[in-house]
Scaffold this active site. Structure first.
Site, mmCIF file in Angstrom:
data_model
loop_
_atom_site.group_PDB
_atom_site.id
_atom_site.type_symbol
_atom_site.label_atom_id
_atom_site.label_comp_id
_atom_site.label_asym_id
_atom_site.label_seq_id
_atom_site.Cartn_x
_atom_site.Cartn_y
_atom_site.Cartn_z
ATOM 1 N N THR A 29 -7.281 1.544 -12.221
ATOM 2 C CA THR A 29 -7.253 0.105 -12.495
ATOM 3 C C THR A 29 -8.174 -0.274 -13.649
ATOM 4 O OG1 THR A 29 -7.960 -2.018 -11.572
ATOM 5 C CG2 THR A 29 -8.948 -0.088 -10.613
ATOM 6 N N TYR A 78 -14.005 -2.210 -4.956
ATOM 7 C CA TYR A 78 -12.643 -1.738 -5.267
ATOM 8 C C TYR A 78 -12.657 -0.891 -6.551
ATOM 9 C CZ TYR A 78 -7.883 -1.857 -7.110
ATOM 10 O OH TYR A 78 -6.678 -1.490 -7.653
HETATM 11 N N1 LIG Z 1 -1.054 -4.545 -8.185
HETATM 12 C C1 LIG Z 1 -1.903 -4.409 -9.178
HETATM 13 O O1 LIG Z 1 -2.029 -5.324 -10.034
HETATM 14 C C2 LIG Z 1 -2.717 -3.150 -9.345
HETATM 15 C C3 LIG Z 1 -3.601 -3.073 -10.432
HETATM 16 C C4 LIG Z 1 -4.340 -1.909 -10.584
HETATM 17 C C5 LIG Z 1 -4.172 -0.842 -9.714
HETATM 18 N N2 LIG Z 1 -3.330 -0.940 -8.671
HETATM 19 C C6 LIG Z 1 -3.207 0.226 -7.761
HETATM 20 O O2 LIG Z 1 -1.851 0.563 -7.578
HETATM 21 C C7 LIG Z 1 -1.650 1.114 -6.273
HETATM 22 C C8 LIG Z 1 -0.473 0.401 -5.613
HETATM 23 O O3 LIG Z 1 -0.770 -0.983 -5.543
HETATM 24 P P1 LIG Z 1 0.306 -2.067 -5.109
HETATM 25 O O4 LIG Z 1 0.026 -3.296 -5.887
HETATM 26 O O5 LIG Z 1 1.666 -1.469 -5.139
HETATM 27 O O6 LIG Z 1 -0.174 -2.349 -3.619
HETATM 28 P P2 LIG Z 1 0.643 -2.307 -2.251
HETATM 29 O O7 LIG Z 1 -0.323 -2.761 -1.197
HETATM 30 O O8 LIG Z 1 1.932 -3.015 -2.381
HETATM 31 O O9 LIG Z 1 0.948 -0.753 -2.078
HETATM 32 C C9 LIG Z 1 0.107 0.154 -1.426
HETATM 33 C C10 LIG Z 1 0.984 1.008 -0.529
HETATM 34 O O10 LIG Z 1 0.181 2.031 0.051
HETATM 35 C C11 LIG Z 1 0.356 2.021 1.468
HETATM 36 N N3 LIG Z 1 -0.919 2.512 2.011
HETATM 37 C C12 LIG Z 1 -2.145 1.935 1.938
HETATM 38 N N4 LIG Z 1 -3.073 2.758 2.464
HETATM 39 C C13 LIG Z 1 -2.416 3.875 2.869
HETATM 40 C C14 LIG Z 1 -2.821 5.096 3.468
HETATM 41 N N5 LIG Z 1 -4.090 5.350 3.769
HETATM 42 N N6 LIG Z 1 -1.867 6.027 3.743
HETATM 43 C C15 LIG Z 1 -0.557 5.794 3.457
HETATM 44 N N7 LIG Z 1 -0.131 4.662 2.883
HETATM 45 C C16 LIG Z 1 -1.049 3.722 2.589
HETATM 46 C C17 LIG Z 1 0.715 0.600 1.830
HETATM 47 O O11 LIG Z 1 1.448 0.508 3.038
HETATM 48 C C18 LIG Z 1 1.568 0.199 0.623
HETATM 49 O O12 LIG Z 1 2.917 0.578 0.796
HETATM 50 C C19 LIG Z 1 -2.966 0.940 -5.532
HETATM 51 O O13 LIG Z 1 -3.634 2.181 -5.491
HETATM 52 C C20 LIG Z 1 -3.728 -0.062 -6.390
HETATM 53 O O14 LIG Z 1 -5.115 0.124 -6.298
HETATM 54 C C21 LIG Z 1 -2.596 -2.077 -8.451
#
Ligand SMILES: NC(=O)c1ccc[n+]([C@@H]2O[C@H](COP(=O)([O-])OP(=O)(O)OC[C@H]3O[C@@H](n4cnc5c(N)ncnc54)[C@H](O)[C@@H]3O)[C@@H](O)[C@H]2O)c1
Length: 337
Positions: A117, A141
């Site tokens: 991120t 985070y």
């Molecule tokens: N959305 C953003 O703007 C953004 C920005 C930077 C980084 N990210 C990173 O991208 C990744 C995905 O984010 P997202 O926005 O799709 O979020 P999201 O919450 O939609 O997706 C996360 C997924 O991981 C699953 N999950 C969480 N913990 C788990 C575990 N211990 N074991 C198995 N499954 C697990 C959840 O059920 C979900 O399906 C994350 O790692 C997040 O840190 C997101």
């Protein structure tokens, strides 16, 4: 030659699974469905409901599906929650990845793609921010993700693994065909909140700080369409398969839009003039966060298709309208049952 996608039922993971399947890849998903939705996955994709840090589960999936690469999205993503519960974030982001890497090493997985991120930069000294500047996260985070980056680097050096770390900027929008989008309750993403206001689910939208030294006084962000981000993952996989060295890449468009411009885009595409309330600056908010994208453009065979704020807003709105219709249909169904 299967790709294991952890967190593949989530917002970004599900778009990436779709992009991989459409490119002819064999994909398997491990997701505990804490914030994900099984309905986001194409039917042919096996879903193992469980924790990405459950070594027995993941080891079995890798063996059964002959997994050769891992794309790791699973984790907790809400910055303010990480302030309230830092240990929860170190557990679900850093420790889960430690367990996953432990299995990956044992199974001789040679390629690993990790969701990091822009929060690792904190308040960057330089904007657009290149990957090499010092990282100074301002939240647990961001720290939990940075710790994971360091761990991945060390593990890869010791065990002959190649990796791509993708540092996402502000991910927004939804699948252009509205098959998936952001559906998590209480999501804090600006465009999500704006389309909730545009669809009447919120009375107003708060803008924190309109006195920053920016052209319109509000903060500036680099919004990337989730479908382009999914394609960046597919391109990162091709890069590693082609023998590419381990690398850390910013994922944005390299162009900033202000918070007020983003809200205006949603007003324009929706034709709805929802209320905006100006509030004081929020402590910890970063004024301008825009990616220097030279490295990703030079490294990956990746050409963004949706680098346009109105398109991002239109896709986010279409998805939100679909969610509202589905919820209304559920209520009517329950009432008539
Ligand atoms: N959305 C953003 O703007 C953004 C920005 C930077 C980084 N990210 C990173 O991208 C990744 C995905 O984010 P997202 O926005 O799709 O979020 P999201 O919450 O939609 O997706 C996360 C997924 O991981 C699953 N999950 C969480 N913990 C788990 C575990 N211990 N074991 C198995 N499954 C697990 C959840 O059920 C979900 O399906 C994350 O790692 C997040 O840190 C997101």
């Amino acid at each position: 030659m299967t790709v294991l996608v952890t967190g593949g039922a989530g917002y970004i993971g599900s778009h990436t699974v779709r992009a991989l399947v459409e490119a002819g890849e064999s994909v398997v998903v491990v997701d505990n469905l804490s914030t994900g939705f099984s309905a986001f996955l194409p039917e042919a994709v096996p879903l193992f409901i469980g924790d990405a840090g459950d070594e027995n589960l993941v080891e079995g999936v890798i063996a059964q599906h002959r997994v050769e690469s891992i794309i790791h999205f699973a984790g907790s993503v809400v910055v303010p929650d990480s302030m309230r519960d830092p240990l929860g974030y170190y557990r679900n982001n850093t420790m889960t990845t430690r367990s996953l890497l432990n299995v990956a090493v044992r199974a001789s997985i040679s390629r690993f793609i990790f969701s990091s991120t822009a929060a690792v930069y904190g308040n960057p000294e330089q904007v657009p921010v290149p990957e090499h500047v010092p990282t100074r996260p301002l939240s647990p985070y961001g720290s939990s993700k940075l710790m994971t980056e360091i761990m991945l680097h060390d593990v890869a050096s010791a065990h002959g693994m190649s990796y791509v770390v993708l540092r996402f900027f502000n991910v927004a929008g939804a699948d252009p065909q509205a098959r998936m989008g952001l559906a998590t309750n209480g999501a804090t993403h600006l465009l999500k909140i704006a389309v909730e206001a545009a669809t009447g689910q919120r009375a107003k939208i708060d803008v924190f700080g309109t006195d920053y030294p920016t052209p319109d006084g509000s903060c500036i962000r680099d919004f990337i369409h989730v479908t382009d981000l999914a394609e960046a993952h597919r391109a990162a996989l091709s890069y590693l398969r082609g023998g590419g060295n381990s690398v850390t890449l910013n994922c944005g468009y390299g162009r900033g839009y202000s918070v007020l411009e983003a809200i205006e885009a949603v007003r324009r595409v929706s034709g709805r003039n929802f209320a905006v309330q100006y509030a004081p600056r929020r402590p910890g908010d970063i004024m301008t966060m825009v990616a220097d994208t030279s490295r990703i453009r030079a490294t990956l065979d990746w050409t963004p298709q949706y680098d346009d704020l109105e398109t991002i807003a239109r896709h986010a709105l279409a998805w939100e309208e679909k969610l509202v219709r589905e919820r209304q249909a559920e209520i009517q169904h329950a009432a008539s049952a």
